[in-house]
Design a protein around this motif. Sequence first.
Motif, PDB file in Angstrom:
ATOM      1  N   GLU A  27      -8.683  21.096  -9.108  1.00  0.00           N
ATOM      2  CA  GLU A  27      -7.922  21.061  -7.854  1.00  0.00           C
ATOM      3  C   GLU A  27      -8.739  21.589  -6.672  1.00  0.00           C
ATOM      4  N   GLU A  28      -9.994  21.952  -6.889  1.00  0.00           N
ATOM      5  CA  GLU A  28     -10.795  22.683  -5.894  1.00  0.00           C
ATOM      6  C   GLU A  28     -11.075  21.904  -4.619  1.00  0.00           C
ATOM      7  N   LYS A  29     -11.166  20.591  -4.697  1.00  0.00           N
ATOM      8  CA  LYS A  29     -11.640  19.783  -3.566  1.00  0.00           C
ATOM      9  C   LYS A  29     -10.796  20.034  -2.311  1.00  0.00           C
ATOM     10  N   TYR A  30     -11.477  20.124  -1.174  1.00  0.00           N
ATOM     11  CA  TYR A  30     -10.836  20.355   0.118  1.00  0.00           C
ATOM     12  C   TYR A  30      -9.994  21.627   0.106  1.00  0.00           C
ATOM     13  N   ASN A  31     -10.566  22.667  -0.528  1.00  0.00           N
ATOM     14  CA  ASN A  31      -9.904  23.971  -0.611  1.00  0.00           C
ATOM     15  C   ASN A  31      -8.493  23.868  -1.196  1.00  0.00           C
ATOM     16  N   PHE A  32      -8.400  23.130  -2.312  1.00  0.00           N
ATOM     17  CA  PHE A  32      -7.152  23.034  -3.085  1.00  0.00           C
ATOM     18  C   PHE A  32      -6.018  22.387  -2.287  1.00  0.00           C
ATOM     19  N   SER A  33      -6.350  21.544  -1.323  1.00  0.00           N
ATOM     20  CA  SER A  33      -5.325  21.033  -0.411  1.00  0.00           C
ATOM     21  C   SER A  33      -4.290  20.161  -1.111  1.00  0.00           C
ATOM     22  N   HIS A  34      -4.704  19.356  -2.089  1.00  0.00           N
ATOM     23  CA  HIS A  34      -3.718  18.527  -2.796  1.00  0.00           C
ATOM     24  C   HIS A  34      -2.756  19.404  -3.594  1.00  0.00           C
ATOM     25  N   TYR A  35      -3.299  20.381  -4.281  1.00  0.00           N
ATOM     26  CA  TYR A  35      -2.435  21.290  -5.051  1.00  0.00           C
ATOM     27  C   TYR A  35      -1.476  22.038  -4.126  1.00  0.00           C
ATOM     28  N   GLY A  59       7.447  32.168  -3.597  1.00  0.00           N
ATOM     29  CA  GLY A  59       6.588  33.288  -3.246  1.00  0.00           C
ATOM     30  C   GLY A  59       5.853  33.188  -1.933  1.00  0.00           C
ATOM     31  N   GLY A  60       5.711  31.986  -1.359  1.00  0.00           N
ATOM     32  CA  GLY A  60       5.066  31.866  -0.064  1.00  0.00           C
ATOM     33  C   GLY A  60       3.575  32.106  -0.068  1.00  0.00           C
ATOM     34  N   ASN A  61       2.894  31.921  -1.202  1.00  0.00           N
ATOM     35  CA  ASN A  61       1.448  32.158  -1.300  1.00  0.00           C
ATOM     36  C   ASN A  61       0.688  30.866  -1.582  1.00  0.00           C
ATOM     37  N   GLU A  62       1.137  29.775  -0.996  1.00  0.00           N
ATOM     38  CA  GLU A  62       0.499  28.468  -1.131  1.00  0.00           C
ATOM     39  C   GLU A  62       0.371  28.034  -2.591  1.00  0.00           C
ATOM     40  N   ASN A  63       1.344  28.429  -3.406  1.00  0.00           N
ATOM     41  CA  ASN A  63       1.427  28.056  -4.823  1.00  0.00           C
ATOM     42  C   ASN A  63       0.350  28.704  -5.680  1.00  0.00           C
ATOM     43  N   LEU A  64      -0.478  29.578  -5.117  1.00  0.00           N
ATOM     44  CA  LEU A  64      -1.618  30.122  -5.850  1.00  0.00           C
ATOM     45  C   LEU A  64      -1.220  31.226  -6.803  1.00  0.00           C
ATOM     46  N   PHE A  65      -0.247  32.055  -6.438  1.00  0.00           N
ATOM     47  CA  PHE A  65       0.247  33.097  -7.336  1.00  0.00           C
ATOM     48  C   PHE A  65       1.700  33.394  -6.998  1.00  0.00           C
ATOM     49  N   TYR A  66       2.494  33.578  -8.053  1.00  0.00           N
ATOM     50  CA  TYR A  66       3.928  33.804  -7.903  1.00  0.00           C
ATOM     51  C   TYR A  66       4.470  34.249  -9.248  1.00  0.00           C
ATOM     52  N   SER A  67       5.716  34.660  -9.268  1.00  0.00           N
ATOM     53  CA  SER A  67       6.360  35.037 -10.531  1.00  0.00           C
ATOM     54  C   SER A  67       7.817  34.613 -10.497  1.00  0.00           C
ATOM     55  N   ASN A 122      11.642  34.981 -13.168  1.00  0.00           N
ATOM     56  CA  ASN A 122      12.302  35.450 -14.388  1.00  0.00           C
ATOM     57  C   ASN A 122      13.153  34.339 -14.965  1.00  0.00           C
ATOM     58  N   LEU A 123      13.055  34.154 -16.269  1.00  0.00           N
ATOM     59  CA  LEU A 123      13.922  33.201 -16.947  1.00  0.00           C
ATOM     60  C   LEU A 123      14.260  33.767 -18.318  1.00  0.00           C
ATOM     61  N   GLY A 124      15.553  33.995 -18.552  1.00  0.00           N
ATOM     62  CA  GLY A 124      15.962  34.619 -19.795  1.00  0.00           C
ATOM     63  C   GLY A 124      15.324  35.993 -19.924  1.00  0.00           C
ATOM     64  N   PRO A 125      14.779  36.322 -21.090  1.00  0.00           N
ATOM     65  CA  PRO A 125      14.185  37.641 -21.307  1.00  0.00           C
ATOM     66  C   PRO A 125      12.714  37.742 -20.896  1.00  0.00           C
ATOM     67  N   VAL A 126      12.219  36.752 -20.125  1.00  0.00           N
ATOM     68  CA  VAL A 126      10.789  36.672 -19.820  1.00  0.00           C
ATOM     69  C   VAL A 126      10.539  36.782 -18.318  1.00  0.00           C
ATOM     70  N   HIS A 127       9.550  37.591 -17.957  1.00  0.00           N
ATOM     71  CA  HIS A 127       8.988  37.616 -16.616  1.00  0.00           C
ATOM     72  C   HIS A 127       7.676  36.840 -16.661  1.00  0.00           C
ATOM     73  N   PHE A 128       7.635  35.687 -15.990  1.00  0.00           N
ATOM     74  CA  PHE A 128       6.442  34.848 -15.953  1.00  0.00           C
ATOM     75  C   PHE A 128       5.632  35.146 -14.702  1.00  0.00           C
ATOM     76  N   ILE A 129       4.317  35.186 -14.856  1.00  0.00           N
ATOM     77  CA  ILE A 129       3.408  35.382 -13.733  1.00  0.00           C
ATOM     78  C   ILE A 129       2.378  34.261 -13.746  1.00  0.00           C
ATOM     79  N   SER A 130       2.346  33.482 -12.673  1.00  0.00           N
ATOM     80  CA  SER A 130       1.343  32.435 -12.495  1.00  0.00           C
ATOM     81  C   SER A 130       0.298  32.930 -11.498  1.00  0.00           C
ATOM     82  N   PHE A 131      -0.968  32.666 -11.787  1.00  0.00           N
ATOM     83  CA  PHE A 131      -2.020  33.122 -10.880  1.00  0.00           C
ATOM     84  C   PHE A 131      -3.192  32.153 -10.927  1.00  0.00           C
ATOM     85  N   SER A 132      -4.116  32.332  -9.994  1.00  0.00           N
ATOM     86  CA  SER A 132      -5.282  31.460  -9.902  1.00  0.00           C
ATOM     87  C   SER A 132      -6.509  32.146 -10.453  1.00  0.00           C
ATOM     88  N   THR A 133      -7.068  31.581 -11.527  1.00  0.00           N
ATOM     89  CA  THR A 133      -8.380  32.043 -11.980  1.00  0.00           C
ATOM     90  C   THR A 133      -9.482  31.516 -11.067  1.00  0.00           C
TER      91      THR A 133
END
Length: 453
Positions: A219-227, A235-243, A245-256
């Motif tokens: 997704e890197e091309k054009y500074n991840f613009s398509h993504y 979360g308001g962080n351009e989809n790069l990191f957010y969290s 809760n669903l059921g008993p789980v706290h999910f954390i998505s982030f950008s490596t």
Amino acid sequence: MVNLTLLLCLVLGLCFSCRAEIKPDSNNNALDLDIVHYQPEQVHLAFGESVLDIVVTWNTRDNTNESICEYSEYSDGSKLDQVVKSPQGPVRFVDGGAKKAAQFIHRVTLPQLKPDTKYSYHCGSNWGWSAIYWFHTPLNHSNWSPSFAIYGDMGVENAASLPALQRETQLGKYDAILHVGDFAYDMCHEDGAVGDEFMRQVETIAAYVPYMVCPGNHEEKYNFSHYINRFSMPGGNENLFYSFNLGPVHFISFSTEVYYFTQFGLKQIVMQYEWLERDLMEATKPENRAKQPWIITFGHRPMYCSNDNGDDCANHETIVRKGLPGLNFFGLEPLFYEYGVDVELWAHEHCYERMWPLYNYTIFNGSLAEPYVNPRAPVHIITGAAGNKEGREPFFKRMPPWSAFHSQDFGYLRLKAHNASHLYFEQVSDDKKGAVIDHFWVIKHSHGAYSGV
């Protein structure tokens, strides 16, 4: 000769999903048609700031000047009598390629929906509407058992897992999808046309359940613009990191990827790391961990892998794990260990691999007989085998002792979060026509920082 059917539609005002301006040629003959496309496509859902706020996203080739979603509870599906209109309307997105191809992204949030309720909806404008789809809202407490499909690295070509995922999603098997980076191969290719085709293909999944994502290296091309522009994560962080809760789980998505594409600035590494620490601090407050005891992260490039291809995860000092080279700043392994992350989901390697509970290349099994019962370190899982044109990844001839199971089969991971103490995982093989090739339980009677175990 001009298409008489199209001319009749234009005269009678019957063609709403596309309009045509007829241009005369040099002999004043009406031959050239400039088609204007208003029909919605690439419909997909995501959780909003709450899991009872559902964000509907779609594209049109041209500007309709309005973005509308009509919906109702499923039993009243013929009515669609609730209407939400986006206050900002469609947003123009221009691909970074030579043609500067443009399209319009539409986002509408369906707010404060009822829990455990099936809804029908369609989206569009008075110039054209999508098909009618449905989704089922989750429960708004932690005492239930959500199910997920999890995978990464799925392209337009050789999307091996797509048919099974389409069928299972439409039969109501999943409450959400986690796509762990690398889409389409690549969304920017052919002036964005490959991205458009990929989003059309996954519409048959993502229009029915929230399709939660993280960025990958493709997704890197054009500074991840398509993504950034095509998806709508909370979360308001351009989809790069957010969290969420669903059921008993706290999910954390982030950008490596912030660790690898530093030409876009080091600031994003610092911002993400500080956000991750704040999010983990909040998630591990006793009152919050009592509700969501499981913490599961998902990011694209793994900290560990057994692939013989020169990728960073096969190196001892993996950047995601240890931090910036030479400095060891902002490494994520000690952070996740300190806050007691239970499971870490990865992709990037076009394979499936399950590790023993692992920290700093040391195995911390719960016991010899039951390694995943009260493990003393996070469990790492790679599931990047949904299928793409690059094929499969090789493994080392001599596998490291911390690798518990591995397979080159194309396929995807299923997760059922049964309750506060039991998670069940299984890897499905597309090569073996849907057979489960690996399955295991992670069982924890208490959750918290491993350093205190």
